[in-house]
Write an enzyme that holds these catalytic residues in place. Structure first.
Site, PDB file in Angstrom:
ATOM      1  N   LYS A 107      48.852  38.173  39.246  1.00  0.00           N
ATOM      2  CA  LYS A 107      48.164  39.233  38.854  1.00  0.00           C
ATOM      3  C   LYS A 107      48.193  40.384  40.136  1.00  0.00           C
ATOM      4  O   LYS A 107      48.807  40.102  41.228  1.00  0.00           O
ATOM      5  CB  LYS A 107      46.609  38.908  39.200  1.00  0.00           C
ATOM      6  N   GLY A 219      30.045  45.176  27.671  1.00  0.00           N
ATOM      7  CA  GLY A 219      31.533  45.793  28.016  1.00  0.00           C
ATOM      8  C   GLY A 219      32.067  46.340  26.671  1.00  0.00           C
ATOM      9  O   GLY A 219      32.087  45.688  25.755  1.00  0.00           O
TER      10      GLY A 219
HETATM   11  N1  GLU Z   1      45.296  41.175  31.638  1.00  0.00           N
HETATM   12  C1  GLU Z   1      45.436  40.345  30.313  1.00  0.00           C
HETATM   13  C2  GLU Z   1      44.821  38.866  30.975  1.00  0.00           C
HETATM   14  O1  GLU Z   1      44.058  38.706  31.886  1.00  0.00           O
HETATM   15  C3  GLU Z   1      46.663  40.102  30.041  1.00  0.00           C
HETATM   16  C4  GLU Z   1      47.871  39.695  30.820  1.00  0.00           C
HETATM   17  C5  GLU Z   1      49.164  39.533  30.182  1.00  0.00           C
HETATM   18  O2  GLU Z   1      49.391  40.040  29.104  1.00  0.00           O
HETATM   19  O3  GLU Z   1      50.003  39.363  31.049  1.00  0.00           O
HETATM   20  O4  GLU Z   1      44.995  38.014  30.398  1.00  0.00           O
END
Ligand code: GLU
Length: 417
Positions: A107, A219
């Site tokens: 992340k 949300g």
């Molecule tokens: N941000 C999204 C999640 O938390 C998608 C992550 C992605 O597609 O790599 O799952």
């Protein structure tokens, strides 16, 4: 359980510890999985429109890559911290394993307030972030994507910056791109659609008639607005309340989700809507509805408000909306939870499809994406449900058991322990 407030990352560790105990996980595997594999902390100088240079703080946490390249979104948020990014990177690891796609977890985040920045400033920040981390990412290494307050345009700038640094077009480095730049059909509403498929499975298990069901959504960003639109449009469920960071609205006869979205785009919020009454986010959580969808940020359902929840099912489209204390309260009250990294895995699943399409440069129809997504989500839900029924544990613990078992197997096969 003592009353120390756990940070998001400590919550992920506590959840892992519970699963590790049940699985009699080897101590060395457990120790590796409790902490991230690698963390980058970067400073990003950005020329602002007034001529000043502002230095932003950014992170990329690569949690585990036993099952494949790391995968996970990038958040632009004023309250971002390394702790939340660590937690989110851990959840990505479990998420990719739960839906059985060949990725690890990561992340990223930048501390900034994108709502107060011009498009030019955002573009320079997006490119600056890639300049700072590009040597650590790549289609076979770590593949970012959108998350809170980032979007396809930001992905396009980031992909362009990476491609320039490499010297060739490299669409598979990032997912959630616009269609014209190698994005996948069906990626836009994939998080909500994947969640919808798990809700359908859960409703079958719980004998809930979704065409007569009531839904409250906390949300109203990409996940929240789309779940309202899809649950109403495809299932015929009644969306009685929705909210955003400014507050919520309620109409027992049902809201029209597309009109509410239109209004949010015009005014910046869903509140003060002529066809509904205002209510607070807290009041929304306590509504007597069939399905409650937390679809914003983490730590929304806590020890303080969990006993007020009257929903039959909580479908967690957000990452980490429920604290471990709240989990126990909800479980004892018989509330069925579709845990976050299962419920919201549709986004990363279609990201995986996007990456596959980029790698062989051949693109699928939207229908095909939906079918494949449905199959993945239904299978993941059933894997977790069987584990939960067999071991008599809640759905979150079951999801951890499924995911941790898969990651641990890959680590063992690689000979890491
Ligand atoms: N941000 C999204 C999640 O938390 C998608 C992550 C992605 O597609 O790599 O799952």
């Amino acid at each position: 359980m003592d009353n120390k407030v756990l940070t998001s990352f400590e919550i992920t560790q506590t959840q892992l510890d519970t699963a590790a105990k049940m699985l009699h996980l080897e101590p060395a595997i457990h120790a590796i999985l409790r902490v991230p594999m690698r963390e980058l902390h970067v400073s990003i100088p950005v020329r602002m429109d007034n001529g000043d240079v502002k230095v932003f703080e950014g992170f990329r946490v690569q949690y585990n890559n036993a099952r494949g390249p790391c995968k996970g979104g990038i958040r632009f948020h004023p309250d971002e911290t390394i702790d939340t990014i660590r937690a989110l990177a851990a959840w990505m690891t479990w998420k990719c394993a739960a839906v059985d796609i060949p990725f690890g977890g990561s992340k990223g985040g930048v501390i900034c307030n994108p709502k107060g920045m011009s498009s030019g400033e955002l573009e320079r920040l997006s490119r600056g972030y890639i300049d700072a981390i590009w040597e650590f990412i790549g289609p076979d290494r770590d593949i970012p994507a959108p998350d809170v307050y980032t979007n396809p345009q930001i992905m396009a700038w980031m992909m362009d910056e990476y491609s320039k640094l490499k010297g060739y077009h490299s669409p598979a480095v990032i997912t959630g791109k616009p269609l014209a730049l190698g994005g996948s059909a069906g990626r836009g509403d994939a998080t909500a659609r994947g969640g919808l498929y798990t809700i359908v499975e859960a409703a079958r298990h719980l004998n809930i008639d979704l065409s007569a069901a009531t839904v409250a959504v906390q949300g109203y960003g990409n996940a929240g607005a789309n779940i309202a639109i899809l649950a109403n449009g495809i299932l015929g469920s009644r969306i009685v309340a929705v909210s955003d960071s400014k507050g919520g609205i309620y109409n027992e006869h049902g809201l029209e989700p597309n009109k509410v979205l239109q209004r949010k785009m015009e005014t910046g919020s869903v509140i003060n809507y002529s066809e509904a009454e205002n209510l607070s986010n807290e009041e929304l959580l306590g509504l007597r509805v069939d399905i409650l969808c937390p679809a914003a940020l983490e730590n929304i359902i806590t020890q303080a408000n969990a006993s007020k929840i009257k929903a039959k099912m909580v479908a967690e489209l957000a990452n980490g909306p429920t604290t471990p204390e709240a989990d126990e309260i909800l479980y004892d009250a018989g509330v069925f939870i579709i845990p976050d990294f299962l419920c919201n895995a549709g986004g990363v699943t279609v990201s995986y499809f996007e990456w596959v399409q980029n790698m062989y440069n051949y693109y699928w129809e939207e229908e095909e994406v939906h079918q494949r997504l449905n199959k993945k989500m239904a299978k993941a839900f059933q894997d977790v449900l069987s584990e939960s029924l067999e071991r008599k544990v809640n759905m979150r613990v079951a999801a951890y058991i499924v995911a941790v078992t898969r990651v641990a197997e890959a680590m063992k096969l690689r000979g890491w322990v």
